[in-house]
Design a protein around this motif. Structure first.
Motif, mmCIF file in Angstrom:
data_model
loop_
_atom_site.group_PDB
_atom_site.id
_atom_site.type_symbol
_atom_site.label_atom_id
_atom_site.label_comp_id
_atom_site.label_asym_id
_atom_site.label_seq_id
_atom_site.Cartn_x
_atom_site.Cartn_y
_atom_site.Cartn_z
ATOM 1 N N LEU A 1 21.778 -13.634 16.433
ATOM 2 C CA LEU A 1 22.083 -12.643 17.463
ATOM 3 C C LEU A 1 23.578 -12.533 17.722
ATOM 4 O O LEU A 1 24.005 -11.818 18.627
ATOM 5 C CB LEU A 1 21.361 -13.000 18.761
ATOM 6 N N LEU B 1 25.430 -9.152 18.075
ATOM 7 C CA LEU B 1 24.837 -8.217 19.034
ATOM 8 C C LEU B 1 25.321 -8.460 20.460
ATOM 9 O O LEU B 1 24.714 -7.976 21.417
ATOM 10 C CB LEU B 1 23.307 -8.315 18.978
ATOM 11 N N LEU C 1 15.263 -9.934 25.395
ATOM 12 C CA LEU C 1 14.473 -10.844 24.581
ATOM 13 C C LEU C 1 13.674 -11.791 25.457
ATOM 14 O O LEU C 1 14.156 -12.251 26.502
ATOM 15 C CB LEU C 1 15.380 -11.668 23.657
ATOM 16 N N GLU D 1 12.087 -15.155 21.761
ATOM 17 C CA GLU D 1 13.271 -14.392 21.344
ATOM 18 C C GLU D 1 12.887 -13.098 20.624
ATOM 19 O O GLU D 1 13.556 -12.658 19.696
ATOM 20 C CB GLU D 1 14.230 -15.239 20.491
ATOM 21 N N LYS E 1 13.093 -10.425 11.966
ATOM 22 C CA LYS E 1 14.003 -10.712 13.079
ATOM 23 C C LYS E 1 13.418 -10.240 14.403
ATOM 24 O O LYS E 1 13.688 -10.827 15.450
ATOM 25 C CB LYS E 1 15.362 -10.062 12.830
#
Length: 474
Positions: A313, A316, A323, A328, A368
Motif C-alpha cells: 500500500l 497509495l 480498508l 485489509e 490485492k
C-alpha cells in the motif's frame, strides 16, 4: 479533458490484462504500467508450477474475444497449464495485440498516485481533478495523467514473513540468502540448493504441499534430502479434506498425495509450529521454535516460506482508500472473504459495489483487493474487472449485475473433524494423553539425527493425522 485521458491499469498479470481487454472492448484507452520486464512477470516467478484449474477458468472472456479475432490458437480448455504456459500461450499473445501493446509500458514501477493539484486532505474540486501516476523506469522518473486508476498490482512481491505474529523473526533477514519465499523450483533451477540438504518448509497451504511434494521428487534422486514440514496451525480439515470430491481434480489430487506422503513417513511433520529465532551457523541455520507449545530446535540447510502474501500500500498514501482493519480489503468486501469464516469456494460474486473506495475512480482488483485473505481465485478477478470497467463506461446495470460460477472447492473448504482413536500409540507405545506430545517426541528425535518413529505413521483416522497439515491460511 478527463474523457480524453486513459484509464491507468497497474500490473500486466492476468487480471490487469483482463482489465485492459475490457477497456478496449468498451472503446476506452488503457495505459498499462508493469514493473516487470514482461507481461505476467509474477507468474514467471513460479513458471514451473501447474495450476489446479483448467484453461477454461484462466482466460477472461473479453481477452479471449480480442485474441480470437486475431487468429489466436487457443490451448485445450481441459488442460492444466503451468504458470509459464499461462504467460507463453495466453498473456504474451494478449500483450502483443496492437490495442494492448501500444498502451503497455514494461519495466515501469509505480511509485505514487495522487490527484492533480490535491494532496490527500484537499477537498475543493478533488473529484474533477485527474489522477497523477508517478512511475520509474530505466529512463528515470515520469508522471502521467489518467481519468481513473485500476490497481491490479497483486501481492507477489510482498511475501509474509516467518513469524506467526506477522513479523520477521530475529535473524530472518540475516539468513535471507538461505531462505526462499513462495515456490522455488527445487527440482529445476534451484536443484543444487536443495539436493541432499535438510530443508524446512513453513506453511500449510497448497503452495506448501507443492514444495513438499517437489522435494520428495528430489529426494528420489538425492536420498540424502530431508524434508521437515512445519505447520503454524494444527488443522488438516480445509487443506486435505476435498480429495476426489473436489471439482478441480488436480487440487484434490494434491491433497491426496500429501496424505499418502504423510502415511509413508517421508515428511517429518512439525505441528503446531512457531519459529522464535533463526541463527546462522557456518553453512547452515538453526531454528529455535515452539512445537506444540514446547521449546524445540532444528538445524537445517535451507528454509522455504510459503505463508502467503500481503498487499503493498506504500504508493497509495495520497489516495483516499478504506480498508478493513484486519483483512485489509475494502470494508464491503472484507466480510465476504474473511478467512476466519470463508474458504475460496464460499466467496460470493462481487464487483464495483464491494470494491468502491472513498476516492471516486480508484479501485483495487485482483489478489490485492483481498488484502491478507488467501481465498482469491483468478476467475473472481475477471468478474471484478468486468464490473469495474462497466461502471467506468457508465453502464451501471452491467456493473451491478455480477455473477460468477465456481467449481466446488472441497480442498479449501472445511470438512468434518477427524477424531482420535483410543488405540493410537506413540512410537510403538501406549496412546498419549495429548497426541501433540507424540509429534514432539518424534520430531525431536529426527532433529537430533535419530530415525524417530514417524508421527505421520499413526493409524489412519487418529488425531495425529489431523495434526499433520494446516488450514489454507497457515
Amino acid at each position: 479533458m478527463m474523457a480524453n485521458l486513459p484509464v491507468a491499469v497497474i500490473g500486466a498479470g492476468p487480471v490487469g490484462l483482463a482489465a485492459a481487454a475490457h477497456l478496449v472492448e468498451r472503446g476506452i484507452r488503457p495505459l498499462i504500467l508493469e514493473r516487470g520486464e514482461s507481461v505476467g512477470a509474477a507468474l514467471l516467478e513460479w513458471s514451473h508450477v501447474r495450476v489446479f484449474s483448467p484453461w477454461e477458468y484462466n482466460i477472461d472472456a473479453a481477452a479471449r474475444a480480442l485474441l480470437d479475432r486475431s487468429g489466436w490458437a487457443a490451448p485445450d480448455m481441459r488442460g492444466l497449464p503451468t504458470g509459464g504456459e499461462i504467460v507463453r500461450d495466453y498473456l504474451a499473445p494478449l500483450g502483443r495485440l496492437p490495442a494492448i501493446a501500444a498502451n503497455l509500458k514494461l519495466g515501469a514501477e509505480v511509485t505514487a498516485i495522487t490527484r492533480q493539484g490535491h494532496d490527500k486532505v484537499a477537498n475543493d474540486g478533488r473529484n474533477d481533478a485527474p489522477f497523477v501516476i508517478r512511475y520509474r523506469d530505466a529512463g528515470g522518473e515520469h508522471r502521467v495523467l489518467a481519468r481513473a486508476v485500476i490497481d491490479a498490482s497483486g501481492t507477489w512481491w510482498r511475501p509474509n514473513p516467518i513469524g506467526v505474529d506477522g513479523l520477521p523473526v530475529p535473524g530472518e533477514g540475516a539468513a535471507s540468502t538461505r531462505i526462499a519465499y513462495g515456490i522455488p523450483d527445487v527440482v529445476g533451477e534451484a536443484r543444487k540448493d536443495y539436493a541432499g540438504k535438510r530443508v524446512l518448509v513453513i506453511g500449510g497451504g497448497h503452495s506448501a504441499i507443492n514444495v513438499a511434494l517437489a522435494l520428495m521428487e528430489l529426494q528420489d534422486a538425492a536420498p540424502g534430502t530431508e524434508i521437515f514440514w512445519a505447520l503454524r496451525h494444527a488443522s488438516v480439515d480445509r487443506l486435505l479434506g476435498g480429495g476426489l470430491n473436489d471439482q478441480l481434480p488436480e487440487r484434490g489430487a494434491l491433497g491426496l498425495a500429501a496424505k499418502q506422503a504423510m502415511a509413508d513417513g517421508r515428511l517429518n511433520m512439525l505441528a503446531p509450529f512457531a519459529a522464535n529465532r533463526i541463527e546462522t551457523q557456518g553453512e547452515g541455520l538453526v531454528v529455535d521454535a515452539h512445537l506444540a507449545g514446547k521449546p524445540f530446535s532444528l538445524a537445517v540447510d535451507r528454509i522455504v516460506v510459503t505463508t502467503g502474501f500481503r498487499p503493498d500500500l506504500s504508493f497509495l498514501s495520497e489516495i483516499r482508500i478504506a480498508l478493513d482493519p484486519a483483512v485489509e480489503a475494502p470494508p464491503a468486501l472484507a466480510p465476504l472473504i474473511d478467512p476466519n469464516f470463508h474458504s475460496c469456494g464460499t466467496v460470493p460474486a462481487h464487483g464495483i459495489m464491494e470494491l468502491t473506495h472513498p476516492e471516486p475512480g480508484f479501485t483495487i482488483v485482483g489478489s490485492k483487493s483481498y488484502g491478507r485473505a488467501p481465498t482469491f481465485l483468478m476467475a473472481t478477478g475477471y468478474e471484478q474487472v468486468r464490473s469495474v470497467i462497466a461502471d467506468i463506461a457508465g453502464d451501471r446495470a452491467a456493473a451491478r449485475e455480477v455473477r460468477l460460477v465456481l467449481p466446488e472447492t472441497g480442498v479449501c473448504s472445511a470438512v468434518g473433524v477427524v477424531t482420535a482413536s483410543e488405540s493410537a500409540g506413540c512410537c510403538g507405545g501406549p496412546a498419549p494423553a495429548n497426541v501433540d506430545a507424540c509429534c514432539v517426541e518424534d520430531a525431536q528425535a529426527k532433529a537430533k539425527g535419530a530415525s524417530g518413529c514417524g508421527c505421520a505413521t499413526a493409524p489412519a483416522g487418529t488425531e495425529a493425522r489431523k495434526n499433520m497439515a494446516a488450514s489454507v491460511d497457515a
